[in-house]
Design a protein around this motif. Structure first.
Motif, PDB file in Angstrom:
ATOM      1  N   LYS A  45       0.834  -1.220   0.000  1.00 57.37           N
ATOM      2  CA  LYS A  45       0.000   0.000   0.000  1.00 57.37           C
ATOM      3  C   LYS A  45       0.860   1.258   0.000  1.00 57.37           C
ATOM      4  O   LYS A  45       0.610   2.193  -0.765  1.00 57.37           O
ATOM      5  CB  LYS A  45      -0.937  -0.001   1.219  1.00 57.37           C
ATOM      6  CG  LYS A  45      -1.910  -1.156   1.276  1.00 57.37           C
ATOM      7  CD  LYS A  45      -2.914  -1.009   2.405  1.00 57.37           C
ATOM      8  CE  LYS A  45      -2.288  -0.978   3.778  1.00 57.37           C
ATOM      9  NZ  LYS A  45      -1.566  -2.237   4.114  1.00 57.37           N
ATOM     10  N   SER A  46       1.857   1.304   0.881  1.00 59.85           N
ATOM     11  CA  SER A  46       2.708   2.492   0.958  1.00 59.85           C
ATOM     12  C   SER A  46       3.502   2.681  -0.328  1.00 59.85           C
ATOM     13  O   SER A  46       3.702   3.813  -0.790  1.00 59.85           O
ATOM     14  CB  SER A  46       3.665   2.385   2.150  1.00 59.85           C
ATOM     15  OG  SER A  46       2.947   2.423   3.372  1.00 59.85           O
ATOM     16  N   THR A  47       3.949   1.588  -0.927  1.00 56.95           N
ATOM     17  CA  THR A  47       4.688   1.674  -2.189  1.00 56.95           C
ATOM     18  C   THR A  47       3.798   2.230  -3.290  1.00 56.95           C
ATOM     19  O   THR A  47       4.239   3.062  -4.101  1.00 56.95           O
ATOM     20  CB  THR A  47       5.236   0.291  -2.581  1.00 56.95           C
ATOM     21  OG1 THR A  47       6.037  -0.217  -1.512  1.00 56.95           O
ATOM     22  CG2 THR A  47       6.082   0.365  -3.833  1.00 56.95           C
ATOM     23  N   GLY A  49       1.263   4.241  -2.755  1.00 55.79           N
ATOM     24  CA  GLY A  49       1.091   5.649  -2.423  1.00 55.79           C
ATOM     25  C   GLY A  49       2.259   6.489  -2.910  1.00 55.79           C
ATOM     26  O   GLY A  49       2.062   7.556  -3.514  1.00 55.79           O
ATOM     27  N   THR A  91       2.554  14.987  -0.151  1.00 56.43           N
ATOM     28  CA  THR A  91       2.680  13.631   0.390  1.00 56.43           C
ATOM     29  C   THR A  91       2.976  13.661   1.883  1.00 56.43           C
ATOM     30  O   THR A  91       3.849  14.409   2.331  1.00 56.43           O
ATOM     31  CB  THR A  91       3.829  12.877  -0.314  1.00 56.43           C
ATOM     32  OG1 THR A  91       3.674  12.979  -1.729  1.00 56.43           O
ATOM     33  CG2 THR A  91       3.814  11.405   0.073  1.00 56.43           C
ATOM     34  N   PHE A  93       4.271  11.015   4.614  1.00 60.63           N
ATOM     35  CA  PHE A  93       4.895   9.699   4.644  1.00 60.63           C
ATOM     36  C   PHE A  93       4.407   8.862   5.836  1.00 60.63           C
ATOM     37  O   PHE A  93       3.797   9.369   6.775  1.00 60.63           O
ATOM     38  CB  PHE A  93       6.417   9.841   4.718  1.00 60.63           C
ATOM     39  CG  PHE A  93       7.017  10.566   3.545  1.00 60.63           C
ATOM     40  CD1 PHE A  93       6.916  10.050   2.263  1.00 60.63           C
ATOM     41  CD2 PHE A  93       7.670  11.769   3.725  1.00 60.63           C
ATOM     42  CE1 PHE A  93       7.459  10.716   1.180  1.00 60.63           C
ATOM     43  CE2 PHE A  93       8.222  12.450   2.650  1.00 60.63           C
ATOM     44  CZ  PHE A  93       8.122  11.917   1.373  1.00 60.63           C
ATOM     45  N   GLN A  94       4.745   7.572   5.766  1.00 66.34           N
ATOM     46  CA  GLN A  94       4.393   6.659   6.854  1.00 66.34           C
ATOM     47  C   GLN A  94       5.058   7.098   8.162  1.00 66.34           C
ATOM     48  O   GLN A  94       4.470   6.990   9.233  1.00 66.34           O
ATOM     49  CB  GLN A  94       4.846   5.244   6.479  1.00 66.34           C
ATOM     50  CG  GLN A  94       4.238   4.150   7.326  1.00 66.34           C
ATOM     51  CD  GLN A  94       4.464   2.783   6.717  1.00 66.34           C
ATOM     52  OE1 GLN A  94       5.440   2.545   6.015  1.00 66.34           O
ATOM     53  NE2 GLN A  94       3.562   1.857   6.970  1.00 66.34           N
ATOM     54  N   ARG A 151       2.072  13.660  13.165  1.00 63.13           N
ATOM     55  CA  ARG A 151       1.267  13.297  11.994  1.00 63.13           C
ATOM     56  C   ARG A 151       0.335  14.441  11.609  1.00 63.13           C
ATOM     57  O   ARG A 151       0.190  14.765  10.426  1.00 63.13           O
ATOM     58  CB  ARG A 151       0.486  12.005  12.262  1.00 63.13           C
ATOM     59  CG  ARG A 151      -0.118  11.401  11.004  1.00 63.13           C
ATOM     60  CD  ARG A 151      -0.538   9.962  11.238  1.00 63.13           C
ATOM     61  NE  ARG A 151       0.575   9.131  11.624  1.00 63.13           N
ATOM     62  CZ  ARG A 151       1.406   8.537  10.765  1.00 63.13           C
ATOM     63  NH1 ARG A 151       1.248   8.717   9.469  1.00 63.13           N
ATOM     64  NH2 ARG A 151       2.396   7.780  11.180  1.00 63.13           N
ATOM     65  N   ASP A 169      -0.299   8.658   4.068  1.00 61.24           N
ATOM     66  CA  ASP A 169      -0.086   7.288   4.545  1.00 61.24           C
ATOM     67  C   ASP A 169      -0.518   7.207   6.008  1.00 61.24           C
ATOM     68  O   ASP A 169       0.094   7.818   6.879  1.00 61.24           O
ATOM     69  CB  ASP A 169       1.392   6.912   4.394  1.00 61.24           C
ATOM     70  CG  ASP A 169       1.611   5.402   4.392  1.00 61.24           C
ATOM     71  OD1 ASP A 169       0.818   4.690   5.050  1.00 61.24           O
ATOM     72  OD2 ASP A 169       2.557   4.937   3.735  1.00 61.24           O
ATOM     73  N   GLU A 170      -1.579   6.470   6.269  1.00 59.17           N
ATOM     74  CA  GLU A 170      -2.144   6.290   7.618  1.00 59.17           C
ATOM     75  C   GLU A 170      -2.390   7.636   8.316  1.00 59.17           C
ATOM     76  O   GLU A 170      -1.840   7.915   9.390  1.00 59.17           O
ATOM     77  CB  GLU A 170      -1.240   5.393   8.474  1.00 59.17           C
ATOM     78  CG  GLU A 170      -1.055   3.995   7.934  1.00 59.17           C
ATOM     79  CD  GLU A 170      -2.327   3.131   7.984  1.00 59.17           C
ATOM     80  OE1 GLU A 170      -3.342   3.587   8.523  1.00 59.17           O
ATOM     81  OE2 GLU A 170      -2.290   2.002   7.466  1.00 59.17           O
ATOM     82  N   VAL A 200      -3.798   5.969   2.192  1.00 57.78           N
ATOM     83  CA  VAL A 200      -3.374   4.607   2.504  1.00 57.78           C
ATOM     84  C   VAL A 200      -3.775   4.358   3.954  1.00 57.78           C
ATOM     85  O   VAL A 200      -3.334   5.075   4.854  1.00 57.78           O
ATOM     86  CB  VAL A 200      -1.848   4.464   2.329  1.00 57.78           C
ATOM     87  CG1 VAL A 200      -1.378   3.094   2.805  1.00 57.78           C
ATOM     88  CG2 VAL A 200      -1.449   4.706   0.883  1.00 57.78           C
ATOM     89  N   THR A 201      -4.626   3.362   4.208  1.00 58.60           N
ATOM     90  CA  THR A 201      -5.187   3.275   5.562  1.00 58.60           C
ATOM     91  C   THR A 201      -5.682   1.879   5.913  1.00 58.60           C
ATOM     92  O   THR A 201      -6.070   1.096   5.038  1.00 58.60           O
ATOM     93  CB  THR A 201      -6.350   4.286   5.702  1.00 58.60           C
ATOM     94  OG1 THR A 201      -6.786   4.304   7.060  1.00 58.60           O
ATOM     95  CG2 THR A 201      -7.515   3.942   4.793  1.00 58.60           C
TER      96      THR A 201
END
Length: 220
Positions: A45-47, A49, A91, A93-94, A151, A169-170, A200-201
């Motif tokens: 998922k992160s990739t 994103g 963006t 990021f995670q 975050r 991401d999340e 992405v979640t």
């Protein structure tokens, strides 16, 4: 229908040249809509994103920006300069602390709009400090914040520049109920104003609250 800002067809993703992750992904990122990328841990998922954000090159297939987003600079986001990307795709990021560059929370929120020459930088910053419950931390160093505060700051920093597409991401990770609601409310307002959001979640409540379109990686 809402304009397509990013279109993936047969998209393959990879973490590096020799680490293929996803394949055969078809999706549209539309203005004013939320697209939730869901699926189990480790599925990519992160990739995906990062690929949609133009930060990783497609390993296969195509990712093309629509005319309204590309605006004459070519339709391959991975080929854009960092400045071209910053004004078009934001963006989070995670691990959000990896993107902080300023000494205080207030300065961090001002970095993007100032670089883009916005005339109302202070007003944008004050509004986001209030919206994300960070006003009492305005003069704090971003690296001293809790994970949830970092975050929210990262989200605020990205949307301060008002890009047409935001990839998160999340975004609700580490939030209590009140701050979760603040994040969801702001993302809903962004979508209502025409911003395209990719989230992405794992958060099913987020998907429902934002009436998100959904792509489930690993689904057959």
């Amino acid at each position: 229908r809402d304009p397509v800002l990013l279109a993936a067809r047969g998209l393959g993703t990879a973490r590096g040249r020799r680490q293929p992750v996803g394949s055969g992904i078809d999706l549209d990122v539309r203005a004013g809509r939320v697209l939730a990328v869901t699926g189990p841990n480790g599925i990519g998922k992160s990739t995906l994103g990062l690929t949609l954000a133009g930060l990783l090159r497609p390993a296969a297939g195509s990712l093309r920006a629509g005319t309204a987003l590309a605006d004459g600079i070519g339709d391959a986001p991975a080929a854009w300069t960092s400045r071209q990307l910053a004004g078009r795709i934001g963006t989070v990021f995670q691990d959000p602390e990896h993107q902080f560059v300023a000494r205080t929370v207030r300065e961090e929120l001002a970095v993007g709009p100032r670089a883009l020459g916005a005339a109302d930088v202070d007003a944008r910053v004050d509004e986001l400090l209030d919206a994300f419950g960070l006003a009492h931390l305005a003069d704090a160093n971003p690296f001293t914040l809790s994970g949830g505060e970092q975050r929210r700051l990262a989200i605020g920093t990205v949307i301060a520049s008002r890009p047409p597409v935001v990839v998160l991401d999340e975004p609700t990770s580490g939030q209590d109920r009140a701050t979760w609601q603040a994040v969801v409310d702001r993302l809903g307002e962004l979508a209502d104003s025409g911003t395209a959001i990719v989230a992405v979640t794992h958060d099913r409540d987020l998907v429902r609250a934002l009436d998100a379109d959904e792509i489930v990686l690993g689904a057959t």
